[in-house]
Enzyme design. Structure first.
Site, PDB file in Angstrom:
ATOM      1  N   ASP A 120       7.550  26.483  15.528  1.00  0.00           N
ATOM      2  CA  ASP A 120       8.831  26.902  14.963  1.00  0.00           C
ATOM      3  C   ASP A 120       9.935  25.852  15.091  1.00  0.00           C
ATOM      4  OD1 ASP A 120       8.902  27.101  17.700  1.00  0.00           O
ATOM      5  OD2 ASP A 120      10.089  28.959  17.726  1.00  0.00           O
ATOM      6  N   GLY A 147       8.719   2.873  -2.728  1.00  0.00           N
ATOM      7  CA  GLY A 147       8.002   2.095  -3.721  1.00  0.00           C
ATOM      8  C   GLY A 147       6.660   1.626  -3.223  1.00  0.00           C
ATOM      9  N   GLY A 148       6.492   0.309  -3.125  1.00  0.00           N
ATOM     10  CA  GLY A 148       5.193  -0.251  -2.803  1.00  0.00           C
ATOM     11  C   GLY A 148       4.382  -0.463  -4.067  1.00  0.00           C
ATOM     12  N   TRP A 149       3.198  -1.005  -3.917  1.00  0.00           N
ATOM     13  CA  TRP A 149       2.409  -1.392  -5.088  1.00  0.00           C
ATOM     14  C   TRP A 149       2.110  -0.199  -6.002  1.00  0.00           C
ATOM     15  CZ3 TRP A 149       1.583  -5.653  -7.533  1.00  0.00           C
ATOM     16  CH2 TRP A 149       0.524  -5.760  -8.441  1.00  0.00           C
ATOM     17  N   THR A 150       1.557   0.852  -5.459  1.00  0.00           N
ATOM     18  CA  THR A 150       1.148   1.986  -6.282  1.00  0.00           C
ATOM     19  C   THR A 150       2.335   2.773  -6.817  1.00  0.00           C
ATOM     20  OG1 THR A 150      -0.793   2.162  -4.866  1.00  0.00           O
ATOM     21  CG2 THR A 150      -0.382   3.987  -6.355  1.00  0.00           C
ATOM     22  N   ASP A 186      15.212   0.864   2.086  1.00  0.00           N
ATOM     23  CA  ASP A 186      14.574  -0.375   1.662  1.00  0.00           C
ATOM     24  C   ASP A 186      13.899  -0.123   0.321  1.00  0.00           C
ATOM     25  OD1 ASP A 186      13.322  -3.142   2.281  1.00  0.00           O
ATOM     26  OD2 ASP A 186      11.568  -1.897   1.872  1.00  0.00           O
ATOM     27  N   TYR A 191       6.855  -5.252  -9.697  1.00  0.00           N
ATOM     28  CA  TYR A 191       7.982  -6.190  -9.543  1.00  0.00           C
ATOM     29  C   TYR A 191       8.904  -6.009 -10.732  1.00  0.00           C
ATOM     30  CZ  TYR A 191       4.906  -8.309  -6.153  1.00  0.00           C
ATOM     31  OH  TYR A 191       4.081  -8.511  -5.084  1.00  0.00           O
ATOM     32  N   MET A 256       7.717 -11.390   0.498  1.00  0.00           N
ATOM     33  CA  MET A 256       6.364 -11.109   0.962  1.00  0.00           C
ATOM     34  C   MET A 256       5.515 -12.385   0.935  1.00  0.00           C
ATOM     35  SD  MET A 256       5.783  -7.287  -0.615  1.00  0.00           S
ATOM     36  CE  MET A 256       6.642  -7.557  -2.173  1.00  0.00           C
ATOM     37  N   TYR A 258       2.862 -13.623   1.923  1.00  0.00           N
ATOM     38  CA  TYR A 258       1.451 -13.443   2.239  1.00  0.00           C
ATOM     39  C   TYR A 258       0.767 -12.994   0.963  1.00  0.00           C
ATOM     40  CZ  TYR A 258       3.971  -9.088   3.394  1.00  0.00           C
ATOM     41  OH  TYR A 258       4.855  -8.028   3.393  1.00  0.00           O
ATOM     42  N   ASP A 259      -0.540 -12.891   0.994  1.00  0.00           N
ATOM     43  CA  ASP A 259      -1.305 -12.523  -0.211  1.00  0.00           C
ATOM     44  C   ASP A 259      -1.152 -13.542  -1.338  1.00  0.00           C
ATOM     45  OD1 ASP A 259      -2.098 -10.304   1.146  1.00  0.00           O
ATOM     46  OD2 ASP A 259      -0.928  -8.869  -0.012  1.00  0.00           O
TER      47      ASP A 259
END
Length: 412
Positions: A120, A147-150, A186, A191, A256, A258-259
């Site tokens: 409760d 957000g994010g990629w998907t 954030d 993109y 970002m 990286y990748d």
């Protein structure tokens, strides 16, 4: 690239194997204003920000809870946590997984404070656990990332009415049930005006207009930040949006870095996904961290508004015979959650580093080839961060580190 969760039947903190993150990462009339502006956030010493992503869905298959941020020692070393992700749909900010965020009942063993949730109590789930963590660390700030990629496909619709989008985000983040948990918002749009997750064509000013509306609505007392592309190539994704013009509205950017490379290029060549500097034989000119930072600073973005990005994971190929970068492959290496992707905590034992290139590490074990950062290469990147006067460091994401927080200790 930051991956958002799939539908609730399958939550994974990984990227689409088909795409590469970096290849995708004026005053607005009618923007709303906050009716009651909170007190200004306490300042964090320049260059000392340490921002770690915590994934909403990591509590499922990864069994990584907010408590683990505390027990690993990471909480004491973080200045900010980015909670990933809220959704963007119908032109508005929306909950991601409400069960994980606000409803899941935590046992005493799973809880930050060692006390079991009751059926409760007004707020449970990750949000309540973050509240408990902040009680232990009063200086720690939590930012809700959307957000994010998907889930970036919704930003195109949001950009049609930035003021309405900003209002929806403010109403959600500042909901009275959890307003004390969050210190800002954030935006992770992958993109703007570029073919990333979707082929958004909302115009080069769309990102700037969106951030302007968010700043107007959230006021100076809340943090407004954004994760952005690292594609510094001429005419690339940095050029597709007005990141320089929008910088005035953000507290900082998370480029970002990286990748840059990965097994979406199934046959190689093998290349480090997060090099600091260029090296002889790099497959694509400009695909390294210092090129990204130089490009963003060249747009007039203050160094203090740029954080250095780290991946607490590796990317790898299989069918590789060459130890040095540049070898051919037959496909992505096997990973715990997705092919071609593995946490640092696994790789350090499974495939220890055998060399360095461009300021990051790589490893050849059997016929597999991986690249990832180690405490030693992070130290190199921290020296660069300090030399450049950057505002701090951020990383994706907390569950990839060892149980003792080996990588975050290297940051500090």
């Amino acid at each position: 690239m930051h991956d958002s969760p799939r539908p609730r039947a399958r939550f994974r903190a990984l990227v689409s194997a088909a795409c590469c993150a970096v290849l995708g990462a004026g005053p607005l009339a009618g923007a709303g204003t906050a009716t009651a502006e909170p007190a200004a956030q306490p300042a964090v010493k320049a260059g000392s920000k340490v921002v770690g992503y915590f994934t909403e869905w990591g509590t499922y298959d990864r069994k990584y809870y907010v408590k683990n941020i505390e027990t690993s020692g990471s909480a004491a070393r973080l200045t900010h946590i980015n909670y990933a992700f809220g959704n963007v749909t119908g032109g508005k900010c929306a909950m991601g997984d409400s069960y994980a965020a606000t409803e899941r009942t935590y046992t005493a063993a799973e809880s930050v404070d060692g006390v079991a949730d009751t059926w409760d109590q007004p707020l449970r789930g990750n949000f309540n656990q973050l509240r408990e963590l902040k009680k232990k660390h009063p200086g720690l700030k939590v930012i809700w990332s959307f957000g994010g990629w998907t889930w970036s496909s919704g930003f195109g619709e949001a950009a049609k009415n930035p003021a309405a989008f900003a209002q929806s985000c403010y109403d959600l983040v500042e909901n009275s049930k959890w307003a004390d948990v969050f210190d800002g918002i954030d935006i992770d749009w992958e993109y703007p005006n570029a073919c990333g997750n979707t082929c958004d064509t909302s115009g080069r000013a769309a990102f700037k207009n969106l951030m302007s509306a968010l700043r107007a609505k959230f006021g100076s007392g809340n943090l407004v930040t954004a994760a952005i592309t690292a594609d510094a190539t001429p005419g690339g994704k940095i050029d597709a949006a007005d990141y320089g013009g929008a910088a005035q509205y953000v507290n900082w950017y998370n480029p970002m870095t990286y990748d840059y490379f990965g097994a979406w290029a199934a046959t190689g060549p093998t290349a480090p996904h997060s090099a600091l500097n260029s090296y002889s034989g790099i497959p694509q000119a400009g695909y390294y961290t210092s090129a990204t930072i130089a490009k963003l600073k060249g747009l007039g973005i203050p160094a203090s508004k740029l954080l250095l990005g780290l991946g607490f994971y590796g990317r790898g190929w299989t069918g590789v015979t060459q130890s040095a970068p540049g070898g051919t492959a037959t496909g992505p290496a096997a990973g715990t959650y997705e092919a071609g992707f593995e946490d640092y905590k696994v790789l350090k034992a499974k495939c220890p580093a055998t060399g360095t290139v461009g300021g990051t590490a790589y490893a050849k074990c059997g016929n597999n080839w991986w690249s990832y950062d180690t405490p030693s290469t992070i130290a190199t990147k921290m020296a660069y961060k300090n030399q450049q006067g950057l505002g701090g460091t951020f990383f994706w994401e907390l569950s990839g580190d060892t149980t003792g927080g080996e990588l975050i200790k290297a940051i500090n």
